[in-house]
Motif scaffolding. Structure first.
Motif, PDB file in Angstrom:
ATOM      1  N   ARG A   7       0.971  -0.820   0.103  1.00 31.24           N
ATOM      2  CA  ARG A   7      -0.285  -0.263   0.241  1.00 31.24           C
ATOM      3  C   ARG A   7       0.693   1.295  -0.024  1.00 31.24           C
ATOM      4  N   LEU A   8       1.816   0.975   0.490  1.00 28.87           N
ATOM      5  CA  LEU A   8       2.836   2.501   0.661  1.00 28.87           C
ATOM      6  C   LEU A   8       3.564   2.514   0.133  1.00 28.87           C
ATOM      7  N   ALA A   9       4.117   1.754  -1.037  1.00 27.32           N
ATOM      8  CA  ALA A   9       4.831   1.688  -2.064  1.00 27.32           C
ATOM      9  C   ALA A   9       4.189   2.282  -3.082  1.00 27.32           C
ATOM     10  N   ILE A  10       2.866   1.339  -3.775  1.00 23.78           N
ATOM     11  CA  ILE A  10       1.808   2.023  -4.547  1.00 23.78           C
ATOM     12  C   ILE A  10       1.904   3.719  -4.878  1.00 23.78           C
ATOM     13  N   LYS A  11       1.664   4.032  -3.543  1.00 22.67           N
ATOM     14  CA  LYS A  11       1.301   5.388  -3.200  1.00 22.67           C
ATOM     15  C   LYS A  11       2.244   5.925  -3.472  1.00 22.67           C
ATOM     16  N   GLN A  12       3.400   6.174  -3.128  1.00 16.94           N
ATOM     17  CA  GLN A  12       4.308   6.566  -3.725  1.00 16.94           C
ATOM     18  C   GLN A  12       4.683   6.530  -5.238  1.00 16.94           C
ATOM     19  N   MET A  13       4.410   5.112  -5.398  1.00 16.73           N
ATOM     20  CA  MET A  13       4.553   5.451  -7.211  1.00 16.73           C
ATOM     21  C   MET A  13       3.852   5.636  -8.052  1.00 16.73           C
ATOM     22  N   ARG A  14       2.335   5.887  -7.221  1.00 20.00           N
ATOM     23  CA  ARG A  14       1.631   6.495  -8.107  1.00 20.00           C
ATOM     24  C   ARG A  14       1.693   8.230  -7.585  1.00 20.00           C
ATOM     25  N   GLY A  15       2.306   8.831  -7.537  1.00 19.94           N
ATOM     26  CA  GLY A  15       3.545  10.232  -7.298  1.00 19.94           C
ATOM     27  C   GLY A  15       2.739  10.515  -5.749  1.00 19.94           C
ATOM     28  N   SER A  16       2.228  10.226  -4.697  1.00 16.32           N
ATOM     29  CA  SER A  16       1.204  11.459  -3.770  1.00 16.32           C
ATOM     30  C   SER A  16       2.415  11.775  -2.993  1.00 16.32           C
ATOM     31  N   PHE A  17       3.365  11.037  -2.964  1.00 19.95           N
ATOM     32  CA  PHE A  17       4.770  11.275  -1.736  1.00 19.95           C
ATOM     33  C   PHE A  17       5.624  12.661  -2.574  1.00 19.95           C
ATOM     34  N   SER A  18       5.614  12.459  -4.080  1.00 16.53           N
ATOM     35  CA  SER A  18       6.411  13.651  -4.962  1.00 16.53           C
ATOM     36  C   SER A  18       5.775  15.239  -4.634  1.00 16.53           C
ATOM     37  N   GLN A  19       4.077  15.255  -5.036  1.00 12.54           N
ATOM     38  CA  GLN A  19       2.892  16.074  -5.373  1.00 12.54           C
ATOM     39  C   GLN A  19       3.599  16.521  -3.605  1.00 12.54           C
ATOM     40  N   ARG A  20       3.194  16.235  -3.023  1.00  6.15           N
ATOM     41  CA  ARG A  20       3.800  17.169  -1.201  1.00  6.15           C
ATOM     42  C   ARG A  20       4.922  17.583  -1.803  1.00  6.15           C
ATOM     43  N   LEU A  21       6.073  16.959  -2.145  1.00  3.88           N
ATOM     44  CA  LEU A  21       7.782  17.566  -1.878  1.00  3.88           C
ATOM     45  C   LEU A  21       6.971  18.677  -3.168  1.00  3.88           C
ATOM     46  N   ASP A  22       6.774  18.845  -4.577  1.00  7.99           N
ATOM     47  CA  ASP A  22       6.502  19.344  -4.992  1.00  7.99           C
ATOM     48  C   ASP A  22       5.863  20.826  -4.658  1.00  7.99           C
ATOM     49  N   SER A  23       4.648  20.568  -4.187  1.00 11.77           N
ATOM     50  CA  SER A  23       4.365  21.630  -3.970  1.00 11.77           C
ATOM     51  C   SER A  23       5.245  22.623  -2.642  1.00 11.77           C
ATOM     52  N   LEU A  24       6.039  21.845  -1.433  1.00 12.07           N
ATOM     53  CA  LEU A  24       6.402  22.668  -0.729  1.00 12.07           C
ATOM     54  C   LEU A  24       7.951  23.443  -1.356  1.00 12.07           C
ATOM     55  N   ARG A  25       8.225  22.293  -2.615  1.00 11.73           N
ATOM     56  CA  ARG A  25       9.282  22.979  -3.648  1.00 11.73           C
ATOM     57  C   ARG A  25       9.016  24.495  -3.808  1.00 11.73           C
ATOM     58  N   ASP A  26       7.662  24.898  -4.403  1.00 11.50           N
ATOM     59  CA  ASP A  26       6.930  25.562  -5.243  1.00 11.50           C
ATOM     60  C   ASP A  26       7.178  26.897  -4.433  1.00 11.50           C
ATOM     61  N   ARG A  27       6.440  26.639  -2.748  1.00 13.19           N
ATOM     62  CA  ARG A  27       6.056  27.424  -2.224  1.00 13.19           C
ATOM     63  C   ARG A  27       7.456  27.879  -1.886  1.00 13.19           C
ATOM     64  N   LEU A  28       8.341  27.228  -1.437  1.00 10.90           N
ATOM     65  CA  LEU A  28       9.876  27.750  -1.679  1.00 10.90           C
ATOM     66  C   LEU A  28      10.482  28.606  -2.436  1.00 10.90           C
ATOM     67  N   ILE A  29      10.517  28.204  -3.587  1.00 13.71           N
ATOM     68  CA  ILE A  29      10.821  28.824  -4.871  1.00 13.71           C
ATOM     69  C   ILE A  29      10.142  30.297  -4.577  1.00 13.71           C
ATOM     70  N   GLU A  30       8.898  30.553  -4.900  1.00 10.67           N
ATOM     71  CA  GLU A  30       8.755  31.971  -4.390  1.00 10.67           C
ATOM     72  C   GLU A  30       8.707  32.619  -4.252  1.00 10.67           C
ATOM     73  N   LEU A  31       9.204  32.401  -2.366  1.00  9.70           N
ATOM     74  CA  LEU A  31       9.939  33.614  -1.853  1.00  9.70           C
ATOM     75  C   LEU A  31      11.256  33.939  -1.433  1.00  9.70           C
ATOM     76  N   ALA A  32      12.201  32.311  -2.476  1.00 10.22           N
ATOM     77  CA  ALA A  32      13.552  31.999  -2.814  1.00 10.22           C
ATOM     78  C   ALA A  32      13.435  33.952  -3.856  1.00 10.22           C
ATOM     79  N   SER A  33      12.830  33.076  -4.515  1.00  8.25           N
ATOM     80  CA  SER A  33      13.055  34.659  -5.481  1.00  8.25           C
ATOM     81  C   SER A  33      12.605  36.012  -5.277  1.00  8.25           C
ATOM     82  N   LEU A  34      11.756  35.683  -4.586  1.00  3.65           N
ATOM     83  CA  LEU A  34      11.746  37.682  -3.491  1.00  3.65           C
ATOM     84  C   LEU A  34      12.588  38.386  -3.158  1.00  3.65           C
ATOM     85  N   LEU A  35      12.973  37.149  -2.592  1.00  5.28           N
ATOM     86  CA  LEU A  35      14.629  38.098  -1.600  1.00  5.28           C
ATOM     87  C   LEU A  35      15.504  37.726  -2.773  1.00  5.28           C
TER      88      LEU A  35
END
Length: 471
Positions: free
Chosen positions: A148-176
């Motif tokens: 169950r854990l492996a399928i969830k990660q393979m379908r991209g749930s973990f990656s989507q969470r990380l991409d969301s965090l990364r996008d928010r950080l990139i926006e802030l970094a660009s403003l700085l």
């Protein structure tokens, strides 16, 4: 190990080695269909649409009929690797498998290296790096929960969470970074208060994900359960009762078990690794002392400790303290099950008195008191259910259902948590924007390395070399 990265055509057996009803040989690359057609006797594969099967014969290197089989055609980019792919489903004879591989190689293909198909899928953008690693976890999953854990990660749930965090950080970094371009005007594009609030929020999310690794690894590899207690408390009998087999030697002689004995079983959706240990006591026997030290090490590694107690014997506070180590473990405490054994021979009053003494020891919700008889099996079903309930709680406690199961991911998340902590400290100290931006970039880098947005050839080679040849 260095994987080839040139765009040649590769082949491999994608089913387990050995004799079976069917074996699948996969051919992928720019010449896959041409090479397949050169040994194919049937409707031309070059004229076959993608995701279509054909029945026909294949020949060996000398042109002799080798087997009657099914060929499935996948056309790039709509295939796993993103390339033209042909999969031959042949009869599972070892000879047929070897002869087919030899023939494909003689026609211009080469043998695939470990993980090369999945690496090509990553290169084609069909999977990010975290999803690609999850492919190996799906193959290796040994329980429904691990799957169950492996399928969830393979379908991209973990990656989507990380991409969301990364996008928010990139926006802030660009403003700085923009502020640095207008430093002489002293313009503030990013509110320090908003930045600190967001940095604190992201630090919390990244830390929780990193902390989930202990639970995720246990579910993926098997939840370690240490069975500990005084000599002759019934530890080995309990192991035998749990697994339904006489795995451990049972004797009335004190100190019979002198080393750890490990067995695995599946309970509910979860895989458990039970470790029977040497009895905890003071002894001058050098060999038994080694076993006792290994018992303490098993406690330190365990997610769950079952402390087996003989109600007829005095409760040793030193043993209770040693067994309770998981309750104080950080960042997520483990569980201690105090199992009052020999319920078939102890009086109800004695069982109740022992339970009352144990309740005074800890108020932790991770401290459980049960009674059972390893000899008759009474109460063992309740113990099994408690183990499943603990495992289910651990899986359910995941942040948005995500548990980190990969050590590389956990290390990158911990590094990201450290850099966000520096961002918060820098904001509190009113440091300049360029210093804060540097720590933000570090956080972005660590999160990006998990999904492969930032990576190196060495990292890719290390990751994919751990895969099987046919994947």
């Amino acid at each position: 190990m260095q994987l080839n990265i040139d765009n040649d055509t590769i082949c491999a057996i994608s089913t387990p080695q050995g004799v079976g009803g069917i074996a699948v040989i996969r051919l992928s690359g720019p010449r896959a269909i041409t090479i397949a057609d050169s040994i194919w006797r049937g409707k031309a594969l070059a004229d076959t649409p993608g995701h279509r099967c054909r029945l026909g014969d294949i020949t060996d290197a000398d042109g002799n009929i080798l087997d009657n089989c099914v060929a499935t055609v996948f056309r790039g980019p709509h295939s796993f690797t993103g390339e033209d792919t042909v999969e031959f489903a042949v009869h599972g004879s070892r000879y047929i498998q070897r002869a087919l591989l030899d023939t494909l190689i003689s026609r211009g293909a080469r043998l695939a290296e470990a993980g090369e198909y999945t690496r090509r899928a990553f290169t084609a953008g069909h999977l990010d790096l975290a999803q690609a690693e999850a492919v190996a976890d799906v193959i290796a999953s040994n329980s429904r929960a691990a799957h169950r854990l492996a399928i969830k990660q393979m379908r991209g749930s973990f990656s989507q969470r990380l991409d969301s965090l990364r996008d928010r950080l990139i926006e802030l970094a660009s403003l700085l970074e923009l502020e640095l371009d207008f430093s002489e005007e002293e313009v503030e594009f990013a509110s320090r208060q908003s930045l600190r609030r967001l940095a604190t929020e992201i630090h919390g999310e990244v830390s929780r994900l990193a902390d989930s690794f202990a639970s995720g690894r246990a579910i993926k590899d098997g939840i370690p359960v240490a069975i500990v207690g005084a000599t002759n408390a019934g530890k080995s009998s309990l192991l035998n009762a749990l697994i339904g087999d006489n795995r451990a030697i049972v004797s009335d002689i004190h100190g019979t078990t002198r080393d750890t004995i490990e067995e695995t079983i599946e309970l509910g959706d979860y895989h458990f690794r039970f470790i029977d240990t040497a009895g905890l006591r003071h002894t001058d026997d050098a060999i038994e002392q080694i076993g006792i030290e290994r018992s303490r090490q098993a406690i330190d590694r365990a997610v769950i400790v079952i402390l087996v107690i003989d109600p007829a014997a005095p409760l040793d506070p030193d043993i209770l303290a040693a067994a309770s180590a998981p309750l104080a473990a950080a960042p997520r405490p483990g569980d201690l099950i105090a199992l009052i054994n020999k319920s078939d021979s102890a009086t109800p009053q004695r069982l109740a008195a022992t339970a009352d003494t144990l309740r005074d020891f800890s108020q932790s919700p991770n401290f459980h008191i049960l009674s059972a008889s390893a000899l008759t099996g009474e109460g063992v079903a309740s113990l099994r259910q408690t183990l499943v309930d603990i495992a289910r709680r651990e899986e359910g406690s995941a942040d948005e259902g995500l548990l980190v199961t990969n050590l590389r991911h956990a290390q990158s998340l911990r590094a990201a948590a450290e850099s966000t902590a520096r961002v918060i400290a820098g904001l509190d100290a009113n440091l300049s924007g360029d210093l804060i931006a540097q720590d933000l970039r570090q956080t972005i880098h660590h999160l990006s390395s998990i999904t492969g947005a930032i990576t190196t050839t060495d990292i890719l080679s290390t990751i994919f070399s751990r895969f099987c040849i046919g994947k």
